[in-house]
Design a protein around this motif. Structure first.
Motif, mmCIF file in Angstrom:
data_model
loop_
_atom_site.group_PDB
_atom_site.id
_atom_site.type_symbol
_atom_site.label_atom_id
_atom_site.label_comp_id
_atom_site.label_asym_id
_atom_site.label_seq_id
_atom_site.Cartn_x
_atom_site.Cartn_y
_atom_site.Cartn_z
ATOM 1 N N SER A 1 0.991 -1.279 0.035
ATOM 2 C CA SER A 1 -0.065 -0.070 -0.220
ATOM 3 C C SER A 1 0.744 1.262 0.038
ATOM 4 O O SER A 1 2.027 1.208 0.494
ATOM 5 C CB SER A 1 -0.911 -0.169 1.143
ATOM 6 O OG SER A 1 -1.692 -1.205 1.271
ATOM 7 N N PRO A 2 0.656 2.298 -0.659
ATOM 8 C CA PRO A 2 1.251 3.250 -0.629
ATOM 9 C C PRO A 2 1.227 4.308 0.458
ATOM 10 O O PRO A 2 0.269 4.302 1.263
ATOM 11 C CB PRO A 2 0.804 4.364 -1.790
ATOM 12 C CG PRO A 2 -0.761 3.833 -1.793
ATOM 13 C CD PRO A 2 -0.552 2.328 -1.364
ATOM 14 N N VAL A 3 2.186 4.938 0.899
ATOM 15 C CA VAL A 3 2.374 5.778 2.200
ATOM 16 C C VAL A 3 1.787 6.981 1.443
ATOM 17 O O VAL A 3 1.426 7.319 0.419
ATOM 18 C CB VAL A 3 4.044 6.180 2.625
ATOM 19 C CG1 VAL A 3 4.483 4.547 2.768
ATOM 20 C CG2 VAL A 3 4.722 6.694 1.372
ATOM 21 N N GLN A 4 1.654 7.951 2.491
ATOM 22 C CA GLN A 4 0.934 9.178 2.347
ATOM 23 C C GLN A 4 1.553 10.161 1.358
ATOM 24 O O GLN A 4 2.873 10.255 1.377
ATOM 25 C CB GLN A 4 0.823 9.955 3.569
ATOM 26 C CG GLN A 4 -0.234 11.313 3.478
ATOM 27 C CD GLN A 4 -0.633 11.973 4.819
ATOM 28 O OE1 GLN A 4 -0.105 11.407 5.932
ATOM 29 N NE2 GLN A 4 -1.321 12.988 4.909
ATOM 30 N N GLY A 5 0.728 10.652 0.500
ATOM 31 C CA GLY A 5 1.648 11.554 -0.483
ATOM 32 C C GLY A 5 2.058 10.617 -1.828
ATOM 33 O O GLY A 5 2.706 11.468 -2.742
ATOM 34 N N VAL A 6 2.135 9.398 -2.053
ATOM 35 C CA VAL A 6 2.453 8.650 -3.097
ATOM 36 C C VAL A 6 1.345 8.082 -3.673
ATOM 37 O O VAL A 6 0.311 7.605 -3.232
ATOM 38 C CB VAL A 6 3.162 7.491 -2.511
ATOM 39 C CG1 VAL A 6 3.651 6.697 -3.762
ATOM 40 C CG2 VAL A 6 4.684 8.277 -1.861
ATOM 41 N N GLU A 7 1.102 8.497 -5.092
ATOM 42 C CA GLU A 7 0.228 7.805 -5.986
ATOM 43 C C GLU A 7 0.813 6.413 -6.417
ATOM 44 O O GLU A 7 1.907 6.071 -6.952
ATOM 45 C CB GLU A 7 -0.096 8.480 -7.160
ATOM 46 C CG GLU A 7 -0.876 9.879 -6.577
ATOM 47 C CD GLU A 7 -1.211 10.612 -8.024
ATOM 48 O OE1 GLU A 7 -0.944 10.226 -9.080
ATOM 49 O OE2 GLU A 7 -1.594 11.916 -7.747
ATOM 50 N N TRP A 8 -0.108 5.241 -6.128
ATOM 51 C CA TRP A 8 0.143 3.946 -6.666
ATOM 52 C C TRP A 8 -0.886 3.426 -7.340
ATOM 53 O O TRP A 8 -1.928 3.090 -6.700
ATOM 54 C CB TRP A 8 0.708 3.279 -5.443
ATOM 55 C CG TRP A 8 0.953 1.865 -5.407
ATOM 56 C CD1 TRP A 8 0.244 0.604 -4.875
ATOM 57 C CD2 TRP A 8 2.295 1.239 -6.005
ATOM 58 N NE1 TRP A 8 1.000 -0.533 -5.262
ATOM 59 C CE2 TRP A 8 2.260 -0.085 -5.836
ATOM 60 C CE3 TRP A 8 3.434 2.016 -6.420
ATOM 61 C CZ2 TRP A 8 3.444 -0.841 -6.205
ATOM 62 C CZ3 TRP A 8 4.526 1.062 -6.896
ATOM 63 C CH2 TRP A 8 4.377 -0.276 -6.815
ATOM 64 N N ASN A 9 -0.682 3.074 -8.676
ATOM 65 C CA ASN A 9 -1.801 2.501 -9.651
ATOM 66 C C ASN A 9 -1.386 1.423 -10.253
ATOM 67 O O ASN A 9 -0.137 1.245 -10.636
ATOM 68 C CB ASN A 9 -2.165 3.723 -10.232
ATOM 69 C CG ASN A 9 -2.765 4.991 -9.817
ATOM 70 O OD1 ASN A 9 -3.666 4.922 -8.947
ATOM 71 N ND2 ASN A 9 -2.366 6.008 -10.040
ATOM 72 N N ARG A 10 -2.253 0.493 -10.534
ATOM 73 C CA ARG A 10 -2.188 -0.655 -11.194
ATOM 74 C C ARG A 10 -2.351 -0.205 -12.786
ATOM 75 O O ARG A 10 -3.345 0.563 -13.108
ATOM 76 C CB ARG A 10 -3.264 -1.698 -11.234
ATOM 77 C CG ARG A 10 -3.032 -2.768 -11.967
ATOM 78 C CD ARG A 10 -2.101 -3.688 -11.826
ATOM 79 N NE ARG A 10 -2.158 -4.919 -12.466
ATOM 80 C CZ ARG A 10 -2.770 -6.094 -12.334
ATOM 81 N NH1 ARG A 10 -3.589 -6.033 -11.391
ATOM 82 N NH2 ARG A 10 -2.952 -7.112 -13.452
ATOM 83 N N VAL A 11 -1.440 -0.538 -13.803
ATOM 84 C CA VAL A 11 -1.345 -0.263 -14.852
ATOM 85 C C VAL A 11 -1.373 -1.402 -15.680
ATOM 86 O O VAL A 11 -0.900 -2.401 -15.292
ATOM 87 C CB VAL A 11 -0.257 0.913 -15.462
ATOM 88 C CG1 VAL A 11 -0.731 2.203 -14.835
ATOM 89 C CG2 VAL A 11 1.121 0.165 -15.248
ATOM 90 N N GLU A 12 -1.675 -1.484 -17.183
ATOM 91 C CA GLU A 12 -1.659 -2.313 -18.228
ATOM 92 C C GLU A 12 -0.082 -2.846 -18.181
ATOM 93 O O GLU A 12 0.878 -2.056 -18.420
ATOM 94 C CB GLU A 12 -2.029 -2.267 -19.540
ATOM 95 C CG GLU A 12 -3.597 -1.886 -19.354
ATOM 96 C CD GLU A 12 -4.624 -3.121 -18.914
ATOM 97 O OE1 GLU A 12 -4.004 -4.384 -19.419
ATOM 98 O OE2 GLU A 12 -5.578 -2.976 -18.397
#
Length: 671
Positions: free
Chosen positions: A463-474
């Motif tokens: 899980s991302p920490v605060q202030g970090v964007e973490w997204n699943r991509v193709e």
């Protein structure tokens, strides 16, 4: 010779003729009776006739014998042969009598009233005298009687010899079948069939089975044997059996069945000569076949969301899973299986090692085998049904077990080493890939001067920490791909602050979620980049240099644009009075339009560079506001020029090249 003596001689001839006639008939009847009875017996023996045909044949033979007796014995015996007839026959044999014998008989019997006594006595005297000189017995032909008697004797002798030469059993059977047709025993067979081996009584459809037999009696190289079979009362089919060197006859039959029926019955029998051997009915059962092969895969717990069980139809493709996954293989068949050990897997190669599996029945026709995924292997599924038959097992299935792969990570932004101010905010963007997921991601920073080390957590426990964007991509293939975005504030890196001249070396470091049997993967780093810390004045100088390069690029575009405008004017003058453009003019128009489009694209690129310069200045918190304002204003002007007048000019040039009205075309070029 007195007339009375002549009459006695005629009487003797008459008795002899009658006796010989009867004797001839008796000999003929005896020979015919023997021949017909032997014919009846041999016909019955060769054809093994049933009772009624045998009765009809016997009665026909008796009728022929009765006819011969009546025609050649009874009729001659009952015939009334007169002396006058005998005299006529003798006169035919001895022409010199010239009717004297019949006249003498008539005169003696007083049947003639004509002629004088002298003439009658003279005729009788001459006939007697001539008869005394002749042997009247020579007029009777004895050869047919001898022939008839010889034939009868030969027939009787043949029967006696045959009776002595033939097995008494055959004689008794022949007499019994003649005298008692409905209760007589059967003839001993000339051919005797004996089975070799057993023939199955239950066979799966499509399977071939052999029928073997020997001839214990009547075997010879020219002997022929047939196997007959019939399916469910259908037409009878025949095949010749092949005789081997050892005298064994073999035929290979294909078990067939009506597809519309659950099971069929084959009747099989063998014939050779006068023997037939019927086999027990053969039940043709459906063949055991796989109807479904599914693998339910539960990945290891460390996989997280991907640990949900999935079901894969192995007939459509291999099952791909991670090492340590729990696999439940369900195999279903079209028939009831034999028992709990009815199913087994057979690897395609001898070197392949099967995992330890536990099987459990789930219904009459399905079983489930479970094991822990360790190695990949390809296999056949073999099973035995309740009838003891095994499936063909030709289908191939595969389970691919992949060890958990190491993750990968790379920095997407920045793409190269950069110069930054101590208070800059770096838009850090990274991409990480793994087969099942990323557990942690860190930003690792080292200051090369004093070897100071920092680690900034970006992702913790997937899980991302605060202030970090973490997204699943193709992602590519079956790997998971994640992108992280972090606004890296350099001013917060060191409490004492960074100083111009510092060099920061940084990289991203990830660790996947692999955790099996107390084993984990080591962290994996990305490529390293550097940031050179510069002062605001140094950064302003760098930006100023970039702005000068942009100015040079703008000047080049302006020069090209001016040249394009001149060429457009020249083309307008040259084509002002032409009703339509020729090929050369169209080529020039297309080239000018292409130049105009290129100038518009270059203008857009310059505007993008100015936008990037402005963004860099904002990220580095530059205090050169005039440069920042200038970059923004020029960017807007260039974008507006590229999107409106320059783009419109390219479209107008292309449109003018297609117009046939010189006035409108010239006006379009000038506009």
């Amino acid at each position: 010779m007195p007339p009375t003596v002549l009459m006695d001689a005629l009487q003797s001839v008459r008795r002899r003729v009658k006796f010989l006639g009867v004797a001839y008939g008796v000999g003929l009847a005896v020979a015919a009776a023997v021949a017909l009875l032997l014919f009846t017996i041999f016909a019955d023996y060769l054809l093994n006739l049933p009772a009624w045909p045998r009765v009809v044949l016997f009665l026909g033979s008796l009728a022929c014998i009765a006819y011969i007796i009546g025609r050649w014995v009874w009729m001659p015996a009952a015939a009334k042969l007169s002396l006058s007839d005998v005299a006529g026959k003798l006169e035919a044999a001895f022409p010199q009598f010239d009717d004297r014998l019949r006249s003498t008989v008539d005169f003696v019997n007083g049947n003639v009233e004509y002629g004088s006594d002298v003439m009658q006595r003279r005729v009788m005297s001459e006939a007697a005298e001539m008869a005394s000189r002749l042997d009247l017995g020579r007029a009777v032909v004895v050869k047919p009687v001898w022939y008839s008697a010889s034939a009868a004797s030969a027939a009787v002798l043949f029967v006696l010899i045959l009776a002595l030469a033939v097995n008494p059993l055959y004689t008794k059977i022949a007499l019994a079948r003649l005298l008692n047709p409905f209760g007589a025993p059967s003839w001993p067979k000339r051919v005797q069939i004996a089975m070799v081996g057993d023939v199955p009584t239950r066979v799966p459809v499509g399977q071939r089975f052999d029928v073997r037999m020997r001839l214990t009696k009547g075997d010879r190289a020219s002997a022929r044997a047939l196997v007959n079979y019939q399916l469910d009362g259908g037409p009878v089919q025949q095949e010749y059996m092949t005789r081997g060197p050892d005298g064994t006859y073999v035929a290979s039959l294909d078990a067939k069945s009506d597809p519309a029926k659950a099971a069929g019955v084959m009747k099989v029998w063998m014939t050779s000569g006068d023997d037939q051997r019927d086999l027990a009915p053969i039940t043709v059962l459906p063949r055991l076949a796989l109807t479904r092969v599914e693998a339910s895969i539960t990945p290891p717990a460390y996989v997280g969301d991907a640990a949900k069980p999935v079901t894969i139809n192995l007939a459509e493709g291999p099952a791909i899973t991670a090492a340590g996954s729990q696999i439940a293989l369900k195999v279903a068949f079209n028939k009831t299986l034999a028992g709990d050990t009815a199913v087994k897997l057979q690897p395609l190669t001898e070197k392949a090692k099967l995992p330890e599996m536990t099987w459990a029945r789930v219904g009459d026709s399905a079983m489930v085998g479970k094991w822990l995924a360790g190695e990949s292997f390809r296999f056949h599924v073999l099973a035995t049904d309740a009838d003891g038959f095994q499936n063909s097992g030709l289908e191939e299935y595969e389970v691919i077990v992949r060890p958990d792969q190491q993750p990968t990570v790379q920095i997407e932004n920045p793409r190269r080493n950069e110069d930054r101010t101590p208070v800059a905010v770096v838009p850090l963007q990274g991409v990480a890939e793994d087969d099942y997921g990323i557990n942690t991601m860190k930003l690792v920073v080292d200051r090369l001067g004093d070897k100071k080390h920092w680690e900034v957590e970006l992702v913790r426990n997937a899980s991302p920490v605060q202030g970090v964007e973490w997204n699943r991509v193709e992602g590519a293939g079956d790997r998971l791909r994640f992108r992280s975005t972090y606004q890296w504030d350099l001013s917060k890196l060191d409490s004492e602050g960074l100083k111009p001249g510092d060099v920061l070396e940084y990289f991203l470091q990830v660790q996947d979620n692999y955790s099996l049997n107390n084993q984990t993967h080591a962290p994996v780093p990305s490529g390293k980049l550097r940031i050179n810390i510069v002062s605001q004045e140094q950064f302003t100088d760098l930006v100023t240099g970039d702005m000068r390069q942009v100015a040079d690029a703008i000047k080049q575009v302006f020069t090209k644009q001016s040249r394009t405008k001149e060429e457009t004017g020249d083309l307008a003058k040259d084509t002002e009075k032409k009703p339509q453009l020729d090929a050369a003019d169209k080529t020039v128009a297309e080239r000018i339009g292409s130049q105009q489009g290129t100038s518009a694209a270059q203008t857009k690129q310059i505007a993008s560079k100015l936008d990037a310069i402005k963004q860099r200045m904002e990220e580095n918190k530059s205090q050169a506001n005039e440069l920042k304002q200038l970059a923004g204003d020029v960017k807007d002007l260039l974008n507006n020029a590229a999107e409106n007048p320059m783009k419109d000019a390219a479209q107008q040039i292309a449109s003018a090249a297609q117009q046939n009205d010189p006035a409108k075309r010239s006006e379009t070029f000038k506009g």
